[in-house]
Motif scaffolding. Structure first.
Motif, PDB file in Angstrom:
ATOM      1  N   UNK A 164       0.832  -1.204   0.000  1.00 33.59           N
ATOM      2  CA  UNK A 164       0.000   0.000   0.000  1.00 33.59           C
ATOM      3  C   UNK A 164       0.869   1.258   0.000  1.00 33.59           C
ATOM      4  N   UNK A 165       2.059   1.165   0.606  1.00 31.95           N
ATOM      5  CA  UNK A 165       2.976   2.316   0.621  1.00 31.95           C
ATOM      6  C   UNK A 165       3.617   2.478  -0.751  1.00 31.95           C
ATOM      7  N   UNK A 166       4.214   1.393  -1.274  1.00 33.53           N
ATOM      8  CA  UNK A 166       4.847   1.438  -2.604  1.00 33.53           C
ATOM      9  C   UNK A 166       5.174   0.012  -3.031  1.00 33.53           C
ATOM     10  N   UNK A 167       5.051  -0.256  -4.319  1.00 31.70           N
ATOM     11  CA  UNK A 167       5.353  -1.600  -4.828  1.00 31.70           C
ATOM     12  C   UNK A 167       6.794  -1.992  -4.514  1.00 31.70           C
ATOM     13  N   UNK A 168       7.713  -1.041  -4.600  1.00 35.05           N
ATOM     14  CA  UNK A 168       9.121  -1.335  -4.313  1.00 35.05           C
ATOM     15  C   UNK A 168       9.315  -1.780  -2.866  1.00 35.05           C
ATOM     16  N   UNK A 169       8.575  -1.136  -1.945  1.00 31.93           N
ATOM     17  CA  UNK A 169       8.651  -1.525  -0.527  1.00 31.93           C
ATOM     18  C   UNK A 169       8.114  -2.942  -0.353  1.00 31.93           C
ATOM     19  N   UNK A 170       7.002  -3.251  -1.016  1.00 29.60           N
ATOM     20  CA  UNK A 170       6.425  -4.582  -0.903  1.00 29.60           C
ATOM     21  C   UNK A 170       7.341  -5.655  -1.454  1.00 29.60           C
ATOM     22  N   UNK A 171       7.919  -5.406  -2.644  1.00 27.40           N
ATOM     23  CA  UNK A 171       8.778  -6.418  -3.278  1.00 27.40           C
ATOM     24  C   UNK A 171       9.999  -6.743  -2.431  1.00 27.40           C
ATOM     25  N   UNK A 172      10.529  -5.747  -1.703  1.00 27.00           N
ATOM     26  CA  UNK A 172      11.776  -5.959  -0.946  1.00 27.00           C
ATOM     27  C   UNK A 172      11.537  -6.198   0.542  1.00 27.00           C
ATOM     28  N   UNK A 173      10.288  -6.460   0.926  1.00 25.21           N
ATOM     29  CA  UNK A 173       9.950  -6.650   2.344  1.00 25.21           C
ATOM     30  C   UNK A 173      10.557  -7.957   2.891  1.00 25.21           C
ATOM     31  N   UNK A 174      11.200  -7.872   4.058  1.00 26.59           N
ATOM     32  CA  UNK A 174      11.743  -9.080   4.707  1.00 26.59           C
ATOM     33  C   UNK A 174      11.210  -9.260   6.127  1.00 26.59           C
ATOM     34  N   UNK A 175      10.539  -8.248   6.681  1.00 26.04           N
ATOM     35  CA  UNK A 175      10.027  -8.379   8.036  1.00 26.04           C
ATOM     36  C   UNK A 175       9.195  -7.170   8.415  1.00 26.04           C
TER      37      UNK A 175
END
Length: 707
Positions: free
Chosen positions: A412-423
């Motif tokens: 919801x914040x940004x696709x880039x944040x979602x793709x690189x999420x680890x925790x």
């Protein structure tokens, strides 16, 4: 049927400055255009537009919207035209009527891909003027109220369409009363036994306990009087579908459901709302986890209210909504409150959402996906979602559907944040990514360079945006491997029917299936999202069909002619069954049938007495409707024979052919093909277009050819 003066008076009740002549004119014109038309119930057809207009007066809509309701079927179902409506009532109303007509023509209950594409078109039509959708929703509500007069299979189709599209749209717009009624009407068609069972249980409960609504309403009023707060209190039993859905979601029997009644408190000010909340919580025990403050955190459609559930009389759970009068107007009318009147004056409700901004927020999210299935999944998830509000570490609010996880928050914040999420950390504590978020929590996302979405995230994510992004990333990661496997599967599937999976054939199949290109088709084929049979069927449906006995052609293929009238198809446009048609009378020749979009009809616009309203019969037609195709093909041995074979494989007959241009490398020719209907014609065109040696192909329509 409501008389014109009664309708005028309904509008004057909330808008004394109404243009009564406009409404009278629209009423008279609509009635004249629909003269001789009848509904399935046997009533004059014009009763329907009048009832739609009356429904919109309940929402206190402006004169243009009321006039549009009275005229909304004229362009679609009568000899009226856009130009005539614009000339009589102005471009604004003509544009609204045309918009409603386009919505009516969308087949929202068809296949998933077509449904997604048509829903896109619906959103685009809405984006021009939201009043188009308000008229369409009122139109659907009246049709659902009278649905029992339709054929059973048509009832089921319309009920599914209502449940999946129109009811959620009404809810999304903040018109909860309309959503409740649409859902309940559809529920009575789709599961009448369940609805009747709930109604019987309501009656039995009322017999056993008496009517509890007046008693609880009285209890709440007593509490508010002691507190010195002036407010109105209303109570109601929830709709059968709402009760049934709660039973399914919570896996409870009717006897174990406690909050089947809802009560509403309407106050004078926002301060009074919180005073009422305090008084109610002091008097009765609040149920944990059942409190929502939509005044401090409004919904995107402008909805504001406080919701709480308490253990009331005899320990029964009671749901109470608390709001001001202005908030209530938005809760009842939703986005339509933008056009509302009060005390005869157009008012600016401070809580009403600007329709343009609301539509922008809606369409931006829905139209972002380039994939049909993902888009429709996104739409349905977003439509039905109740919201929770979480905070970023900087205090910014992020709105998510109920059940959302940190993965959804990240995307919801940004696709880039979602793709690189680890925790993730929730309220400072490290939590698993599958944790369900709750209202008011603060969420922090941890990212890492090089991280990619995992396949398991598909089971964790809830929002359409997150699922779409995850699916896209996974597909890109495995695209090459899937594409190689898909090409082999395509080769085998095509060879099974004696064809070759050429690049052009695959591109044509992708276009027929609504996919971006051949690579997309191969990737889906290799990932088992699409079957080889489906690809072949998109190009050669006749080869995949089992032969079916055709019904006998009735004496008249065209419906709407008098007994003494004969008809013939116009040579200029060559209409076929499945296309909208209209007839033009000729002295001594009967009626010539044209496609409704035939350019030749322009010369008859000032001769309305010659127009005849026609349509094709609903049964199966014989393949006897000749259509001329303009084909440009490679000048090479065997090409013409292969083209003739392709047409024959589609169970179509060639009645004539002639070369129109000969070049050393290409031939151009016209081929007359006899088809059953517009779908059969589409199958022939698709099969030809897929051939590598066909350079250009189009259906020939020549206005110079005399009818």
């Amino acid at each position: 049927m409501i008389d014109v003066e009664d309708l005028v008076e309904l509008v004057r009740n909330y808008n004394p400055r109404s243009n009564s002549d406009l409404i009278r004119g629209a009423y008279a014109y609509g009635k004249a255009m629909h003269e001789g038309q009848f509904r399935h119930s046997g009533e004059p057809y014009f009763t329907h537009p009048v009832e739609v207009a009356a429904l919109l007066t309940e929402q206190q809509m402006d004169d243009a919207t009321i006039a549009t309701a009275l005229l909304h079927d004229t362009i679609e179902d009568t000899k009226s035209t856009y130009a005539e409506v614009a000339d009589r009532f102005g471009e604004e109303i003509a544009g609204l009527v045309d918009g409603v007509t386009k919505l009516t023509n969308l087949e929202l209950s068809s296949t998933e891909t077509r449904q997604a594409e048509n829903f896109r078109k619906l959103l685009m039509a809405m984006s021009k003027d939201l009043r188009v959708l308000l008229v369409k929703l009122a139109d659907r509500l009246h049709n659902m109220r009278t649905i029992k007069h339709m054929r059973p299979e048509k009832q089921v189709q319309k009920a599914h369409e209502t449940m999946e599209i129109y009811a959620p749209l009404a809810g999304r717009m903040g018109m909860q009363w309309m959503r409740d009624e649409l859902e309940d009407l559809a529920f009575s068609v789709l599961n009448s036994e369940a609805r009747n069972s709930i109604m019987r249980r309501f009656l039995r409960l009322q017999k056993d306990t008496g009517d509890v609504i007046p008693r609880i309403t009285g209890d709440i009023r007593d509490v508010l009087e002691k507190q010195g707060v002036e407010a109105q209190v209303f109570g109601r039993a929830k709709k059968p579908y709402s009760v049934w859905r709660k039973m399914q979601e919570k896996e409870l029997s009717f006897s174990r459901l406690s909050d089947i009644y809802a009560f509403r408190v309407i106050t004078r000010s926002e301060d009074d709302c919180y005073a009422v909340l305090g008084a109610i919580h002091r008097r009765w025990r609040a149920v944990p986890g059942r409190f929502k403050d939509y005044i401090s955190q409004p919904k995107t459609n402008g909805y504001r209210s406080i919701h709480t559930t308490v253990s009331g009389r005899d320990g029964k759970r009671v749901e109470i909504q608390i709001r001001t009068r202005e908030m209530h107007e938005v809760a009842e009318a939703g986005v339509a409150a933008h056009w509302s009147y009060r005390d005869g004056e157009r008012v600016e409700n401070p809580f009403a959402v600007d329709p343009a901004k609301w539509l922008e927020s809606l369409t931006d999210r829905f139209l972002a996906s380039d994939d049909h299935d993902e888009f429709l999944e996104h739409v349905k998830l977003e439509m039905f979602a109740d919201q929770v509000f979480c905070f970023t570490p900087k205090g910014e609010v992020v709105k998510l559907p109920r059940g959302a996880t940190p993965i959804d928050f990240a995307y919801a914040i940004h696709t880039r944040i979602g793709d690189s999420c680890v925790g993730s950390r929730v309220d400072g504590l490290r939590v698993p990514l599958w944790t369900r978020l709750r209202n008011g929590q603060s969420v922090e996302i941890t990212t890492a360079e090089g991280q990619r979405p995992q396949a398991t995230w598909m089971d964790i994510a809830v929002t359409g945006r997150a699922r779409s992004a995850i699916r896209r990333s996974l597909r890109e990661e495995h695209r090459d491997r899937f594409a190689k496997l898909g090409r082999e599967l395509a080769r085998v599937a095509f060879e099974h029917v004696g064809k070759k999976a050429t690049d052009k054939a695959l591109r044509t199949a992708a276009k027929a299936l609504g996919l971006k290109d051949a690579e997309e088709l191969l990737a889906r084929l290799g990932s088992a999202e699409l079957s080889g049979n489906a690809v072949v069927a998109a190009l050669y449906p006749e080869l995949k069909k089992q032969a079916k006995p055709e019904s006998v052609e009735p004496t008249r293929a065209v419906i709407g002619l008098r007994q003494d009238q004969n008809s013939q198809r116009a040579r200029c446009c060559q209409p076929v069954p499945g296309e909208r048609i209209v007839g033009i009378t000729y002295r001594g020749r009967g009626v010539v049938v044209h496609a409704i979009d035939c350019p030749a009809l322009v010369e008859f616009e000032d001769q309305p007495d010659r127009w005849v309203d026609l349509h094709w019969h609903d049964g199966t037609h014989a393949p006897a409707y000749s259509v001329t195709l303009d084909v440009t093909m490679v000048n090479d041995a065997g090409v013409l024979g292969r083209i003739c074979t392709l047409i024959g494989e589609q169970k179509a007959n060639i009645s004539d052919m002639q070369f129109t241009d000969r070049k050393p490398d290409f031939y151009r020719m016209s081929i007359d093909v006899e088809v059953r209907d517009v779908e059969h014609l589409h199958n022939v065109l698709t099969a030809l277009e897929a051939d590598s040696d066909v350079a250009a192909l189009e259906r020939l329509r020549d206005v110079e050819r005399k009818p």
